[in-house]
Design a protein around this motif. Structure first.
Motif, short mmCIF file in Angstrom:
data_model
loop_
_atom_site.label_atom_id
_atom_site.label_comp_id
_atom_site.label_asym_id
_atom_site.label_seq_id
_atom_site.Cartn_x
_atom_site.Cartn_y
_atom_site.Cartn_z
N ALA A 258 0.86 -1.19 0.00
CA ALA A 258 0.00 0.00 0.00
C ALA A 258 0.89 1.24 0.00
CB ALA A 258 -0.90 0.02 1.23
N PHE A 259 0.47 2.24 -0.76
CA PHE A 259 1.14 3.53 -0.71
C PHE A 259 0.52 4.36 0.41
CE2 PHE A 259 2.19 2.30 -5.01
CZ PHE A 259 3.44 2.87 -5.25
N THR A 260 1.34 5.17 1.05
CA THR A 260 0.77 6.14 1.98
C THR A 260 0.02 7.19 1.18
OG1 THR A 260 2.84 7.37 1.95
CG2 THR A 260 2.52 5.82 3.76
N ARG A 261 -0.79 8.00 1.87
CA ARG A 261 -1.65 8.94 1.16
C ARG A 261 -0.86 9.96 0.36
NH1 ARG A 261 -6.51 6.55 0.68
NH2 ARG A 261 -6.87 5.39 2.60
N ASP A 262 0.34 10.30 0.84
CA ASP A 262 1.14 11.29 0.11
C ASP A 262 2.07 10.63 -0.90
OD1 ASP A 262 2.94 10.06 1.73
OD2 ASP A 262 3.51 11.84 2.86
N ASP A 263 1.97 9.31 -1.06
CA ASP A 263 2.77 8.57 -2.02
C ASP A 263 4.27 8.62 -1.72
OD1 ASP A 263 0.71 7.55 -3.54
OD2 ASP A 263 0.64 9.31 -4.86
N ALA A 264 4.64 9.09 -0.56
CA ALA A 264 6.06 9.19 -0.25
C ALA A 264 6.62 7.84 0.19
CB ALA A 264 6.29 10.22 0.86
N VAL A 265 5.75 7.01 0.74
CA VAL A 265 6.22 5.75 1.32
C VAL A 265 5.37 4.60 0.81
CG1 VAL A 265 6.46 4.45 3.50
CG2 VAL A 265 7.12 6.87 3.41
N LEU A 266 6.04 3.51 0.50
CA LEU A 266 5.34 2.28 0.15
C LEU A 266 5.43 1.34 1.36
CD1 LEU A 266 3.94 0.61 -2.11
CD2 LEU A 266 6.17 -0.39 -2.56
N VAL A 267 4.31 0.78 1.74
CA VAL A 267 4.27 -0.11 2.89
C VAL A 267 4.12 -1.55 2.39
CG1 VAL A 267 3.19 -0.60 5.11
CG2 VAL A 267 3.05 1.70 4.13
N ALA A 268 4.98 -2.42 2.87
CA ALA A 268 4.95 -3.82 2.42
C ALA A 268 4.80 -4.74 3.63
CB ALA A 268 6.24 -4.16 1.67
N ALA A 269 3.83 -5.64 3.56
CA ALA A 269 3.62 -6.61 4.64
C ALA A 269 4.09 -7.96 4.16
CB ALA A 269 2.15 -6.67 5.01
N ASP A 270 4.72 -8.72 5.04
CA ASP A 270 5.23 -10.00 4.58
C ASP A 270 4.93 -11.13 5.54
OD1 ASP A 270 7.23 -10.31 6.55
OD2 ASP A 270 8.68 -9.18 5.37
N TRP A 271 5.29 -12.31 5.11
CA TRP A 271 4.96 -13.54 5.82
C TRP A 271 5.83 -13.75 7.04
CZ3 TRP A 271 0.78 -15.85 6.25
CH2 TRP A 271 0.67 -17.18 6.62
N ASN A 272 6.92 -12.97 7.16
CA ASN A 272 7.74 -13.03 8.37
C ASN A 272 7.09 -12.29 9.52
OD1 ASN A 272 9.90 -14.63 7.86
ND2 ASN A 272 11.33 -12.98 7.38
N GLY A 273 6.02 -11.56 9.22
CA GLY A 273 5.40 -10.74 10.25
C GLY A 273 5.92 -9.32 10.27
N ASP A 274 6.70 -8.96 9.27
CA ASP A 274 7.24 -7.59 9.21
C ASP A 274 6.37 -6.69 8.35
OD1 ASP A 274 9.31 -8.52 10.66
OD2 ASP A 274 10.83 -8.33 9.10
N VAL A 275 6.31 -5.45 8.74
CA VAL A 275 5.71 -4.41 7.90
C VAL A 275 6.83 -3.41 7.62
CG1 VAL A 275 3.96 -2.62 7.73
CG2 VAL A 275 3.45 -4.74 8.95
N THR A 276 7.24 -3.32 6.37
CA THR A 276 8.37 -2.48 6.02
C THR A 276 7.89 -1.21 5.32
OG1 THR A 276 9.62 -4.50 5.64
CG2 THR A 276 10.62 -2.46 4.89
N LEU A 277 8.37 -0.07 5.80
CA LEU A 277 8.02 1.22 5.20
C LEU A 277 9.21 1.67 4.36
CD1 LEU A 277 6.02 0.90 7.59
CD2 LEU A 277 6.12 3.38 7.87
N LEU A 278 9.00 1.82 3.05
CA LEU A 278 10.09 2.14 2.13
C LEU A 278 9.83 3.47 1.46
CD1 LEU A 278 9.63 -1.35 0.80
CD2 LEU A 278 11.97 -0.66 1.31
N GLU A 279 10.86 4.27 1.38
CA GLU A 279 10.72 5.53 0.65
C GLU A 279 10.56 5.24 -0.82
OE1 GLU A 279 13.18 8.89 3.19
OE2 GLU A 279 14.10 7.93 1.46
N VAL A 280 9.57 5.87 -1.44
CA VAL A 280 9.37 5.66 -2.87
C VAL A 280 10.55 6.25 -3.65
CG1 VAL A 280 7.91 6.28 -4.83
CG2 VAL A 280 6.87 5.54 -2.68
N ASP A 281 11.04 7.39 -3.21
CA ASP A 281 12.25 7.96 -3.82
C ASP A 281 13.47 7.45 -3.07
OD1 ASP A 281 10.92 9.47 -5.72
OD2 ASP A 281 10.59 11.12 -4.31
N GLY A 282 14.20 6.57 -3.66
CA GLY A 282 15.43 6.10 -3.04
C GLY A 282 15.35 4.71 -2.45
N GLY A 283 14.19 4.31 -2.03
CA GLY A 283 14.04 2.94 -1.55
C GLY A 283 14.54 2.71 -0.14
#
Lengths: 635, 172
Positions: free
Chosen positions: A550-575
């Motif tokens: 899911a993208f955050t509302r301002d599209d600055a961050v992409l949120v990724a949920a995984d099977w390890n139980g982690d939720v990772t917040l990644l900057e769209v610019d730069g990663g």
């Protein structure tokens, strides 16, 4: 395509042509044959069997001790699998088995061996009363110990000789170091627990030659705990699992220590009383006493809804309500399964507003204005008012539908077709596609066929595109008006459009162990001048299959949920990984299924992130405040 | 062939899926099937260590069948399970009616197989569930192919009759 396999089971949509016992017998056999054998289960069996082979066969072949597996094999399984034949053979090949020993003497040997060990690491799970399960990794070496909470961003390091303790708040990077005479390692030191139990009567567990049971032991600072079971390694006589429990309803608790690794050198930094670099001193983080003898309090601030497993979570347009589609955890005994439910929670009061039975529904969708919910039960599409949960319109389909997505204006509902089960009415043949339904009339507008089950579906915010993917890829970008496939992109599984319509994020993962696992590709939609971007989750942890994006509302961050139980917040610019939220648990505790995070959804105002996981919770996060959790617990 | 000639790592690689599949099809629960699979390999290794094995594949398949049937019989007092039929999640969508039908039928079949005489149950499990050939089953069980056919026929007749009883009378 619709031909039915001979003898396949009748569905409610096909009148039974032949109800003879032979045909029904064949139908049952077809159903059983159609049951897939999970690849990961095969791998588990093979891995375990190889260890067993090393233990049972290798010594006779002169394999060096260092080639043998570490001593954390789950002996319970061995004990349980010892049938009469196995036991007879074991008696022949393993002289002097425990059955001939006096239990007390045998257990005393266990305690002595444990005391002689230089170090041990293990995992622990503790549950006190109705409270949450607290999980931890622990290391003990001599008089020093490290206690890493899994559910809570908290690490404790003790040194009994110095009487020092170090407390780390890993979320906010605070530390507190203090001197106390009151440190007890009772909760963390299995040897101490064993030694205490040895003072009492210990009896063997019938039918389990490597297990002992102690009654009325005194551990964890409490006297006369009714039950303690210790399972030991058959060869090393060192514990592999310790269970301490009291089932008294007045004060029930259970502590499980397992996944033991004895005599492994402990990295000195783990037991260091010096705070890690970048940590700031802060007093009064938590009182140690509350940690060692009582359950951890809920974490800091945030909110959790405890329920069954949320397969989907939706925010109301004003952000005051959450609607969840919940199902049973995967580990639930099929006999105990209950229908899936749609539920709505009031976030101001924490109360359940309504709950509707949607048995069999695994997907749902909410219109952008928050007025209507859609779900599919069997072959019936149900349109509900989101305010009340009441069904307002239904229509039937001829296809087995999976993921749902409303167009931004709420006028059209797109549904992914998923045909692949043994009971799918297509003889087990996989097929997919998309159907477009007019929400006002319930009429089918358009249908396209795809070659693989459509497992994920998203509608771009400008309404121009639909993106569809299967678990096996690829991702197809589809013109939402004409139904034409515009582009075919590499990727599989979860996908998400950015709010501004500039990017389509696709997981590029494959199976476990694939080098692409945990990676996300951002495909530009606007023009051909922008290159795709690649993002990678898993900062410092083994990457895992992604379950939602899911993208955050301002599209600055992409949120990724995984099977390890982690939720990772990644900057769209730069990663860059902005934050990793790990409150949903961790997959390392062997006996439970990995508690993956199935869904991530930002709130309409963008200030809060809702995540739902296999641990049966919906958690609300304020990513801008260090990912703090749990303001209050709603049940 | 003694155990000294067996590449156990290869043996495990080659047989893990089949052993697990046999167990899963018979008992219907993945956790049980995994446990049985481990039991089967453990027994294979122990037998190999004690006395050697001439036909490790045959032993593994036979043990998987027998141990799974044992488990099924022990479980028969309780309602049978159908772990393959989960309530839907993000990637499955079995209709509730079909789910109930499928679960009921497979539950019933497993329960009925557990009630069969041992030889019939083994033959039925290997031929009907594992889909082994008549000749393979004959070799595995050390009986003639004709005896396999006879046992399978009896098993199907018995199951058919049980289905009739379950339905309240013959429906042919």
């Amino acid at each position: 395509m619709n031909d039915r396999k001979n003898g396949a089971m009748n569905t409610p949509h096909d009148a039974p042509a032949d109800n003879s016992p032979d045909r029904r017998l064949d139908a049952a056999l077809d159903a059983i044959h159609g049951t897939p054998v999970p690849a990961e289960a095969i791998e588990r069996v093979a891995r375990t069997a190889r260890r067993l082979a090393a233990e049972s066969i290798a010594p006779a072949k002169g394999i060096r001790p260092s080639d043998r597996p570490a001593m954390h094999w789950p002996r319970r399984e061995l004990a349980l699998t010892a049938g009469l034949l196995a036991l007879g053979v074991a008696l022949l090949v393993v002289p002097g088995v425990v059955a001939e020993r006096r239990a007390a003497a045998a257990f005393a040997e266990v305690v002595e061996r444990a005391k002689a060990a230089t170090s041990v690491r293990f995992t622990s799970r503790q549950r006190f009363g109705p409270g949450p399960v607290m999980k931890a990794r622990q290391w003990v070496e001599g008089k020093r110990a490290r206690f890493e909470m899994v559910n809570v961003p908290l690490v404790m390091v003790f040194d009994l000789d110095q009487g020092e303790q170090l407390l780390l708040d890993t979320a906010n990077k605070y530390f507190e170091r203090s001197h106390t005479k009151e440190i007890s390692m009772a909760v963390g030191d299995p040897v101490e627990q064993l030694a205490r139990a040895a003072e009492r009567d210990v009896e063997p567990v019938p039918g389990e030659p490597d297990s002992f049971r102690g009654k009325w032991v005194s551990v964890l600072g409490m006297a006369d705990i009714p039950d303690m079971t210790v399972v030991v390694d058959h060869d090393s006589r060192l514990p592999t699992r310790i269970v301490i429990s009291d089932t008294d309803p007045k004060h029930p608790f259970e502590v499980i220590l397992d996944d033991f690794h004895w005599d492994e050198p402990v990295d000195a930094t783990r037991l260091s009383l010096d705070p890690p670099e970048g940590y700031e001193a802060r007093e009064g983080l938590l009182s140690l006493g509350s940690v060692t003898v009582a359950p951890m309090p809920p974490i800091l601030d945030g909110r959790v809804i405890h329920d069954r497993v949320p397969a989907a979570v939706f925010w109301s347009a004003d952000g005051t309500r959450l609607t969840t589609l919940v199902r049973d955890p995967e580990k639930t005994d099929p006999r105990a399964h209950e229908p899936n439910m749609l539920r709505q929670w009031d976030l101001a009061t924490g109360e359940l507003r309504w709950s509707e039975n949607v048995a069999g529904a695994g997907h749902a969708a909410l219109t952008a204005d928050g007025r209507f919910l859609a779900d599919v039960v069997g072959y019936e599409v149900q349109l509900r008012g989101a305010e009340s949960g009441a069904i307002e319109r239904t229509w039937t389909t001829g296809e087995r539908l999976g993921p749902l997505a409303f167009s931004p204006d709420g006028a059209t509902l797109a549904a992914g077709i998923m045909e692949w089960g043994p009971y799918g009415g297509r003889g087990g043949k996989m097929a997919g596609g998309i159907e477009w339904w007019n929400v006002a009339t319930g009429k089918l507008v358009r249908s396209i066929a795809l070659d693989l089950p459509t497992t994920h579906l998203a509608w771009s915010s400008d309404g121009r595109f639909l993106a569809a993917s299967s678990n096996d890829g690829p991702v197809r970008l589809i013109d939402a008006t004409s139904g034409a496939i515009v582009r075919e992109l590499p990727g599989r599984g979860p996908l998400a459009f950015s709010q501004d319509g500039q990017w389509l994020a696709c997981a590029t993962q494959s199976d476990s162990g694939h080098p692409e696992i945990g990676r996300i590709t951002l495909h530009p939609l606007a023009d051909g001048s922008t290159q795709p971007r690649s993002l990678e989750t898993a900062a410092g942890r083994s990457p895992s299959t992604l379950l939602d994006l899911a993208f955050t509302r301002d599209d600055a961050v992409l949120v990724a949920a995984d099977w390890n139980g982690d939720v990772t917040l990644l900057e769209v610019d730069g990663g860059r990984v902005v934050h990793t939220l790990r409150d949903h648990g961790d997959g390392f505790l062997g006996t439970d299924p990995v508690p993956g995070v199935h869904v991530v959804t930002p709130s309409p105002d963008g200030q809060t992130l809702a995540t739902g996981g296999e641990d049966g919770t919906v958690r609300l996060w304020s990513p801008g405040q260090g990912g703090g959790a749990v303001r209050r617990e709603d049940r | 062939m003694g155990e000294g000639d067996i590449d156990w790592d290869r043996f495990v690689t080659d047989h893990a899926e089949r052993v697990l599949r046999i167990a899963l099809r018979i008992v219907g629960r993945l956790d049980d099937a995994e446990e049985i699979s481990q039991e089967v390999f453990q027994e294979c290794f122990q037998v190999a260590a004690a006395q050697g094995i001439r036909d490790p594949t045959g032993l593994a398949v036979r043990l998987a069948t027998v141990r799974s049937l044992d488990r099924l019989r022990r479980r028969r007092a309780r309602p049978a399970d159908g772990a393959e039929l989960r309530d839907s999640d993000r990637v499955t969508a079995i209709g509730p009616v079909e789910e109930a039908e499928a679960k009921e039928l497979t539950d019933w079949l497993r329960d009925a197989v557990a009630r069969l005489p041992s030889r019939q149950a083994e033959v039925f499990a290997l031929m009907a569930l594992e889909q082994a050939s008549r000749e393979e089953v004959a070799t595995l069980l050390g009986i003639s192919p004709d005896a396999v056919s006879t046992a399978l026929c009896k098993a199907r007749n018995e199951l058919g009759a049980a289905l009739d009883r379950r339905s309240g009378g013959p429906m042919r």
